[in-house]
Design a protein around this motif. Sequence first.
Motif, PDB file in Angstrom:
ATOM      1  N   GLN A 105      -9.014 -31.066 -25.500  1.00 36.87           N
ATOM      2  CA  GLN A 105      -8.015 -30.000 -25.517  1.00 36.87           C
ATOM      3  C   GLN A 105      -8.239 -28.951 -24.437  1.00 36.87           C
ATOM      4  OE1 GLN A 105      -9.927 -30.890 -28.070  1.00 36.87           O
ATOM      5  NE2 GLN A 105     -10.843 -29.135 -29.139  1.00 36.87           N
ATOM      6  N   VAL A 106      -9.380 -29.015 -23.728  1.00 33.85           N
ATOM      7  CA  VAL A 106      -9.617 -28.077 -22.629  1.00 33.85           C
ATOM      8  C   VAL A 106      -8.938 -28.620 -21.379  1.00 33.85           C
ATOM      9  CG1 VAL A 106     -11.359 -26.977 -21.179  1.00 33.85           C
ATOM     10  CG2 VAL A 106     -11.802 -27.307 -23.622  1.00 33.85           C
ATOM     11  N   ALA A 110      -8.070 -25.811 -15.668  1.00 33.60           N
ATOM     12  CA  ALA A 110      -8.248 -24.397 -16.037  1.00 33.60           C
ATOM     13  C   ALA A 110      -9.340 -23.777 -15.179  1.00 33.60           C
ATOM     14  CB  ALA A 110      -8.609 -24.290 -17.514  1.00 33.60           C
ATOM     15  N   THR A 111      -9.070 -22.597 -14.643  1.00 35.25           N
ATOM     16  CA  THR A 111     -10.057 -21.922 -13.798  1.00 35.25           C
ATOM     17  C   THR A 111     -11.194 -21.299 -14.606  1.00 35.25           C
ATOM     18  OG1 THR A 111      -8.738 -19.894 -13.871  1.00 35.25           O
ATOM     19  CG2 THR A 111      -8.320 -21.414 -12.041  1.00 35.25           C
ATOM     20  N   GLN A 112     -10.946 -21.052 -15.886  1.00 35.97           N
ATOM     21  CA  GLN A 112     -11.994 -20.493 -16.747  1.00 35.97           C
ATOM     22  C   GLN A 112     -11.737 -20.951 -18.181  1.00 35.97           C
ATOM     23  OE1 GLN A 112     -12.925 -16.267 -16.287  1.00 35.97           O
ATOM     24  NE2 GLN A 112     -13.229 -16.078 -18.510  1.00 35.97           N
ATOM     25  N   ALA A 113     -12.697 -21.601 -18.784  1.00 36.31           N
ATOM     26  CA  ALA A 113     -12.508 -22.135 -20.129  1.00 36.31           C
ATOM     27  C   ALA A 113     -13.835 -22.122 -20.882  1.00 36.31           C
ATOM     28  CB  ALA A 113     -11.948 -23.557 -20.062  1.00 36.31           C
ATOM     29  N   SER A 130     -14.204 -21.990 -12.376  1.00 38.04           N
ATOM     30  CA  SER A 130     -13.854 -22.501 -11.039  1.00 38.04           C
ATOM     31  C   SER A 130     -13.542 -21.331 -10.116  1.00 38.04           C
ATOM     32  CB  SER A 130     -12.639 -23.434 -11.126  1.00 38.04           C
ATOM     33  OG  SER A 130     -12.938 -24.548 -11.941  1.00 38.04           O
ATOM     34  N   GLN A 131     -14.066 -21.425  -8.883  1.00 31.96           N
ATOM     35  CA  GLN A 131     -13.876 -20.339  -7.915  1.00 31.96           C
ATOM     36  C   GLN A 131     -13.799 -20.940  -6.510  1.00 31.96           C
ATOM     37  OE1 GLN A 131     -17.150 -17.573  -7.399  1.00 31.96           O
ATOM     38  NE2 GLN A 131     -15.716 -15.850  -7.194  1.00 31.96           N
ATOM     39  N   SER A 132     -12.869 -20.427  -5.738  1.00 31.40           N
ATOM     40  CA  SER A 132     -12.719 -20.881  -4.354  1.00 31.40           C
ATOM     41  C   SER A 132     -13.740 -20.163  -3.487  1.00 31.40           C
ATOM     42  CB  SER A 132     -11.299 -20.603  -3.856  1.00 31.40           C
ATOM     43  OG  SER A 132     -11.149 -21.051  -2.526  1.00 31.40           O
ATOM     44  N   THR A 133     -14.599 -20.923  -2.858  1.00 30.07           N
ATOM     45  CA  THR A 133     -15.651 -20.338  -2.022  1.00 30.07           C
ATOM     46  C   THR A 133     -16.034 -21.335  -0.939  1.00 30.07           C
ATOM     47  OG1 THR A 133     -17.807 -19.275  -2.045  1.00 30.07           O
ATOM     48  CG2 THR A 133     -17.535 -21.212  -3.447  1.00 30.07           C
TER      49      THR A 133
END
Length: 305
Positions: A105-106, A110-113, A130-133
Amino acid sequence: MNRSLSLRARLTVVILTPLLLIALAVGAWAYIDAQRAAAARFDRSLLSTALAISRDTAVTGGDALSEETRDLLRDTSGGAVFYHVYAPDGVFVTGYATPPVPPEQVPSDATQAYYDAVYRGAPVRALRFSQSTSIDQVSGLFTFTVWQQTALRDGFVQRRTEPVFVIIASMIGALALIVWFGVRLGLTPLLELEEAIARRSATDLSPIRRQVPEEAYGIVARFNTLLSELSRTMANKDAIISNAAHQLRNPIAGVQTLAEAVHHARTMETAKERSANLLVAVREAGHLTDTLLTLEKARAPATPV
Protein backbone atom coordinates in the motif's frame (compact mmCIF):
# COMPACT_ATOMS: atom_id res chain seq x y z
CA MET A 1 -35.21 -16.09 54.83
CA ASN A 2 -32.61 -16.15 52.06
CA ARG A 3 -29.53 -14.00 52.55
CA SER A 4 -28.27 -11.82 49.71
CA LEU A 5 -25.24 -9.59 49.23
CA SER A 6 -24.72 -7.35 52.25
CA LEU A 7 -25.66 -3.69 52.10
CA ARG A 8 -22.05 -2.76 52.78
CA ALA A 9 -20.82 -4.83 49.83
CA ARG A 10 -23.58 -3.48 47.58
CA LEU A 11 -22.73 0.14 48.36
CA THR A 12 -19.05 -0.57 47.82
CA VAL A 13 -19.74 -2.14 44.43
CA VAL A 14 -22.10 0.66 43.39
CA ILE A 15 -19.56 3.34 44.33
CA LEU A 16 -16.44 1.66 42.97
CA THR A 17 -17.85 0.36 39.67
CA PRO A 18 -18.15 3.83 38.04
CA LEU A 19 -14.72 4.74 39.40
CA LEU A 20 -13.22 1.59 37.90
CA LEU A 21 -14.82 2.37 34.54
CA ILE A 22 -13.48 5.91 34.66
CA ALA A 23 -10.03 4.61 35.64
CA LEU A 24 -10.05 2.16 32.73
CA ALA A 25 -11.07 4.94 30.34
CA VAL A 26 -8.30 7.22 31.67
CA GLY A 27 -5.76 4.40 31.43
CA ALA A 28 -6.79 3.59 27.86
CA TRP A 29 -6.61 7.27 26.91
CA ALA A 30 -3.16 7.61 28.51
CA TYR A 31 -1.91 4.53 26.65
CA ILE A 32 -3.28 5.69 23.29
CA ASP A 33 -1.92 9.20 23.85
CA ALA A 34 1.50 7.79 24.75
CA GLN A 35 1.50 5.65 21.61
CA ARG A 36 0.56 8.66 19.48
CA ALA A 37 3.25 10.83 21.08
CA ALA A 38 5.86 8.09 20.74
CA ALA A 39 4.99 7.51 17.08
CA ALA A 40 5.28 11.24 16.32
CA ARG A 41 8.58 11.52 18.22
CA PHE A 42 10.17 8.50 16.57
CA ASP A 43 8.97 9.56 13.12
CA ARG A 44 10.53 13.00 13.59
CA SER A 45 13.75 11.36 14.71
CA LEU A 46 13.79 9.16 11.61
CA LEU A 47 13.21 12.21 9.40
CA SER A 48 16.00 14.17 11.10
CA THR A 49 18.35 11.23 10.66
CA ALA A 50 17.40 10.82 7.00
CA LEU A 51 18.03 14.51 6.30
CA ALA A 52 21.39 14.37 8.06
CA ILE A 53 22.41 11.29 6.05
CA SER A 54 21.34 12.90 2.76
CA ARG A 55 23.39 16.00 3.59
CA ASP A 56 26.55 14.06 4.50
CA THR A 57 26.17 11.72 1.54
CA ALA A 58 25.97 14.67 -0.86
CA VAL A 59 29.06 16.24 0.72
CA THR A 60 31.29 13.15 0.97
CA GLY A 61 29.86 11.03 -1.81
CA GLY A 62 28.74 8.42 0.72
CA ASP A 63 32.28 7.72 1.96
CA ALA A 64 31.86 9.15 5.47
CA LEU A 65 29.32 10.62 7.83
CA SER A 66 29.83 13.50 10.19
CA GLU A 67 30.24 12.95 13.91
CA GLU A 68 26.83 14.50 14.59
CA THR A 69 25.16 12.12 12.12
CA ARG A 70 26.94 9.10 13.61
CA ASP A 71 25.68 10.17 17.04
CA LEU A 72 22.16 10.26 15.61
CA LEU A 73 22.58 6.76 14.22
CA ARG A 74 23.92 5.39 17.48
CA ASP A 75 21.26 6.83 19.78
CA THR A 76 18.15 8.27 18.22
CA SER A 77 15.22 8.16 20.68
CA GLY A 78 17.11 5.67 22.80
CA GLY A 79 18.32 3.17 20.16
CA ALA A 80 20.34 2.57 17.02
CA VAL A 81 19.09 3.63 13.59
CA PHE A 82 19.98 1.80 10.37
CA TYR A 83 20.12 3.36 6.91
CA HIS A 84 20.42 2.53 3.22
CA VAL A 85 21.04 4.79 0.19
CA TYR A 86 20.73 3.93 -3.48
CA ALA A 87 21.15 6.00 -6.66
CA PRO A 88 18.54 6.79 -9.32
CA ASP A 89 19.61 3.75 -11.33
CA GLY A 90 19.21 1.48 -8.28
CA VAL A 91 22.93 1.20 -7.56
CA PHE A 92 23.82 0.82 -3.88
CA VAL A 93 25.59 3.91 -2.52
CA THR A 94 26.13 3.46 1.22
CA GLY A 95 24.61 2.03 4.40
CA TYR A 96 23.26 -1.45 5.04
CA ALA A 97 22.91 -3.65 1.98
CA THR A 98 19.22 -4.52 2.25
CA PRO A 99 16.52 -2.16 3.61
CA PRO A 100 13.14 -3.31 4.96
CA VAL A 101 10.66 -4.01 2.16
CA PRO A 102 7.69 -1.60 2.31
CA PRO A 103 4.16 -3.02 2.14
CA GLU A 104 2.21 -2.92 -1.10
CA GLN A 105 0.00 0.00 0.00
CA VAL A 106 3.03 2.33 0.11
CA PRO A 107 3.29 4.09 -3.30
CA SER A 108 6.59 3.40 -5.01
CA ASP A 109 6.84 6.98 -6.28
CA ALA A 110 6.18 8.65 -2.89
CA THR A 111 8.92 11.11 -1.96
CA GLN A 112 8.40 10.47 1.75
CA ALA A 113 6.63 7.49 3.31
CA TYR A 114 6.58 5.97 6.80
CA TYR A 115 5.76 2.28 7.11
CA ASP A 116 6.00 -0.70 9.44
CA ALA A 117 7.98 -3.73 8.30
CA VAL A 118 10.03 -6.67 9.52
CA TYR A 119 13.83 -6.59 9.37
CA ARG A 120 15.78 -9.73 10.29
CA GLY A 121 12.83 -11.11 12.21
CA ALA A 122 12.21 -7.96 14.27
CA PRO A 123 9.44 -5.40 13.70
CA VAL A 124 10.76 -2.00 12.65
CA ARG A 125 9.50 1.46 11.81
CA ALA A 126 10.99 2.78 8.54
CA LEU A 127 11.10 5.99 6.52
CA ARG A 128 11.74 6.03 2.81
CA PHE A 129 12.84 9.47 1.74
CA SER A 130 13.61 10.55 -1.83
CA GLN A 131 15.60 13.68 -2.65
CA SER A 132 17.07 15.08 -5.84
CA THR A 133 20.79 15.58 -5.35
CA SER A 134 24.19 15.00 -6.98
CA ILE A 135 26.70 12.46 -5.65
CA ASP A 136 30.00 11.68 -7.45
CA GLN A 137 28.80 13.38 -10.65
CA VAL A 138 25.59 11.32 -10.56
CA SER A 139 22.50 13.50 -10.42
CA GLY A 140 18.94 12.47 -9.91
CA LEU A 141 16.47 11.26 -7.32
CA PHE A 142 18.36 9.40 -4.60
CA THR A 143 16.40 7.24 -2.14
CA PHE A 144 17.31 7.21 1.56
CA THR A 145 15.81 4.59 3.85
CA VAL A 146 16.21 4.74 7.63
CA TRP A 147 14.63 2.37 10.14
CA GLN A 148 14.58 1.52 13.83
CA GLN A 149 13.18 -1.36 15.87
CA THR A 150 9.69 -0.71 17.27
CA ALA A 151 10.70 -2.37 20.55
CA LEU A 152 12.37 0.92 21.44
CA ARG A 153 9.14 2.78 20.82
CA ASP A 154 7.15 0.21 22.82
CA GLY A 155 9.61 0.60 25.69
CA PHE A 156 9.15 4.36 25.57
CA VAL A 157 5.36 3.93 25.73
CA GLN A 158 5.67 1.52 28.64
CA ARG A 159 7.94 3.85 30.61
CA ARG A 160 5.55 6.72 30.01
CA THR A 161 2.35 4.86 30.93
CA GLU A 162 3.62 2.81 33.89
CA PRO A 163 3.53 5.78 36.32
CA VAL A 164 0.00 6.60 35.15
CA PHE A 165 -1.19 3.03 35.77
CA VAL A 166 0.56 2.93 39.15
CA ILE A 167 -1.12 6.19 40.19
CA ILE A 168 -4.53 4.96 38.98
CA ALA A 169 -4.15 1.62 40.78
CA SER A 170 -3.04 3.36 43.98
CA MET A 171 -5.97 5.76 43.85
CA ILE A 172 -8.47 2.95 43.23
CA GLY A 173 -6.97 0.91 46.08
CA ALA A 174 -7.07 3.87 48.45
CA LEU A 175 -10.64 4.72 47.44
CA ALA A 176 -11.67 1.09 47.93
CA LEU A 177 -10.35 1.13 51.51
CA ILE A 178 -11.92 4.51 52.22
CA VAL A 179 -15.28 3.42 50.80
CA TRP A 180 -15.21 0.05 52.59
CA PHE A 181 -14.54 1.51 56.02
CA GLY A 182 -16.54 4.67 55.30
CA VAL A 183 -19.62 2.63 54.43
CA ARG A 184 -19.14 0.62 57.60
CA LEU A 185 -19.07 3.85 59.62
CA GLY A 186 -22.12 5.14 57.76
CA LEU A 187 -24.05 1.95 58.51
CA THR A 188 -23.44 2.23 62.27
CA PRO A 189 -26.95 3.65 62.94
CA LEU A 190 -28.47 0.63 61.19
CA LEU A 191 -26.37 -1.72 63.32
CA GLU A 192 -27.56 0.10 66.45
CA LEU A 193 -31.13 -0.22 65.18
CA GLU A 194 -30.58 -3.96 64.74
CA GLU A 195 -29.45 -4.21 68.36
CA ALA A 196 -32.54 -2.29 69.50
CA ILE A 197 -34.82 -4.65 67.56
CA ALA A 198 -32.98 -7.69 68.94
CA ARG A 199 -33.74 -6.51 72.50
CA ARG A 200 -37.49 -6.65 71.82
CA SER A 201 -39.28 -9.84 72.95
CA ALA A 202 -42.74 -11.17 73.79
CA THR A 203 -42.50 -9.41 77.14
CA ASP A 204 -41.10 -6.15 75.71
CA LEU A 205 -43.12 -4.75 72.84
CA SER A 206 -42.30 -1.12 73.51
CA PRO A 207 -41.72 1.06 70.40
CA ILE A 208 -38.23 2.06 69.28
CA ARG A 209 -37.64 5.70 70.18
CA ARG A 210 -33.95 6.13 69.29
CA GLN A 211 -32.84 8.43 66.47
CA VAL A 212 -32.59 6.68 63.11
CA PRO A 213 -31.42 7.84 59.63
CA GLU A 214 -34.02 9.44 57.41
CA GLU A 215 -33.82 6.50 54.98
CA ALA A 216 -34.84 4.07 57.76
CA TYR A 217 -37.48 6.28 59.37
CA GLY A 218 -40.38 4.73 57.44
CA ILE A 219 -39.29 1.19 58.30
CA VAL A 220 -38.96 2.01 62.01
CA ALA A 221 -42.32 3.81 62.05
CA ARG A 222 -44.03 0.81 60.47
CA PHE A 223 -42.25 -1.53 62.88
CA ASN A 224 -43.43 0.53 65.86
CA THR A 225 -46.97 0.40 64.49
CA LEU A 226 -46.79 -3.39 64.30
CA LEU A 227 -45.44 -3.53 67.85
CA SER A 228 -48.33 -1.38 69.09
CA GLU A 229 -50.89 -3.54 67.31
CA LEU A 230 -49.31 -6.71 68.66
CA SER A 231 -49.19 -5.25 72.15
CA ARG A 232 -52.91 -4.39 72.00
CA THR A 233 -53.74 -7.84 70.70
CA MET A 234 -51.79 -9.50 73.51
CA ALA A 235 -53.41 -7.23 76.07
CA ASN A 236 -56.89 -8.04 74.78
CA LYS A 237 -56.16 -11.76 74.80
CA ASP A 238 -54.76 -11.61 78.32
CA ALA A 239 -57.78 -9.64 79.47
CA ILE A 240 -60.12 -12.23 78.00
CA ILE A 241 -58.22 -15.08 79.64
CA SER A 242 -58.08 -13.30 82.97
CA ASN A 243 -61.75 -12.40 82.89
CA ALA A 244 -62.74 -15.95 81.91
CA ALA A 245 -60.63 -17.44 84.68
CA HIS A 246 -62.10 -15.15 87.31
CA GLN A 247 -65.65 -15.71 86.04
CA LEU A 248 -65.27 -19.48 86.10
CA ARG A 249 -63.29 -19.97 89.27
CA ASN A 250 -66.03 -19.24 91.86
CA PRO A 251 -68.80 -21.21 90.11
CA ILE A 252 -66.50 -24.18 89.63
CA ALA A 253 -65.46 -24.02 93.26
CA GLY A 254 -69.13 -24.11 94.25
CA VAL A 255 -69.81 -27.03 91.97
CA GLN A 256 -66.77 -28.82 93.36
CA THR A 257 -68.01 -28.34 96.95
CA LEU A 258 -71.47 -29.57 95.99
CA ALA A 259 -70.05 -32.56 94.14
CA GLU A 260 -67.92 -33.53 97.14
CA ALA A 261 -71.00 -33.31 99.38
CA VAL A 262 -72.90 -35.57 97.00
CA HIS A 263 -69.94 -37.97 96.81
CA HIS A 264 -69.81 -38.39 100.58
CA ALA A 265 -73.53 -38.61 100.99
CA ARG A 266 -75.11 -42.07 101.74
CA THR A 267 -77.16 -42.53 98.57
CA MET A 268 -77.67 -45.01 95.84
CA GLU A 269 -74.65 -46.56 94.09
CA THR A 270 -75.53 -44.95 90.78
CA ALA A 271 -75.59 -41.51 92.34
CA LYS A 272 -72.20 -42.16 93.87
CA GLU A 273 -70.76 -43.18 90.51
CA ARG A 274 -72.10 -40.07 88.78
CA SER A 275 -70.98 -37.90 91.60
CA ALA A 276 -67.46 -39.28 91.23
CA ASN A 277 -67.46 -38.45 87.54
CA LEU A 278 -68.74 -34.96 88.29
CA LEU A 279 -65.98 -34.48 90.81
CA VAL A 280 -63.30 -35.44 88.29
CA ALA A 281 -64.69 -33.04 85.69
CA VAL A 282 -64.91 -30.19 88.16
CA ARG A 283 -61.35 -30.75 89.30
CA GLU A 284 -60.15 -30.66 85.71
CA ALA A 285 -62.01 -27.43 85.14
CA GLY A 286 -60.43 -25.94 88.23
CA HIS A 287 -56.98 -27.03 87.04
CA LEU A 288 -57.66 -25.42 83.67
CA THR A 289 -58.66 -22.20 85.36
CA ASP A 290 -55.47 -22.15 87.41
CA THR A 291 -53.43 -22.77 84.25
CA LEU A 292 -55.07 -19.83 82.48
CA LEU A 293 -54.35 -17.56 85.42
CA THR A 294 -50.71 -18.70 85.52
CA LEU A 295 -50.38 -18.04 81.78
CA GLU A 296 -51.85 -14.57 82.19
CA LYS A 297 -49.31 -13.74 84.91
CA ALA A 298 -46.41 -15.09 82.84
CA ARG A 299 -47.36 -12.98 79.83
CA ALA A 300 -47.87 -9.75 81.71
CA PRO A 301 -45.66 -7.09 79.98
CA ALA A 302 -42.61 -5.92 81.86
CA THR A 303 -41.97 -2.27 82.51
CA PRO A 304 -39.93 -0.84 79.57
CA VAL A 305 -36.43 0.35 80.38
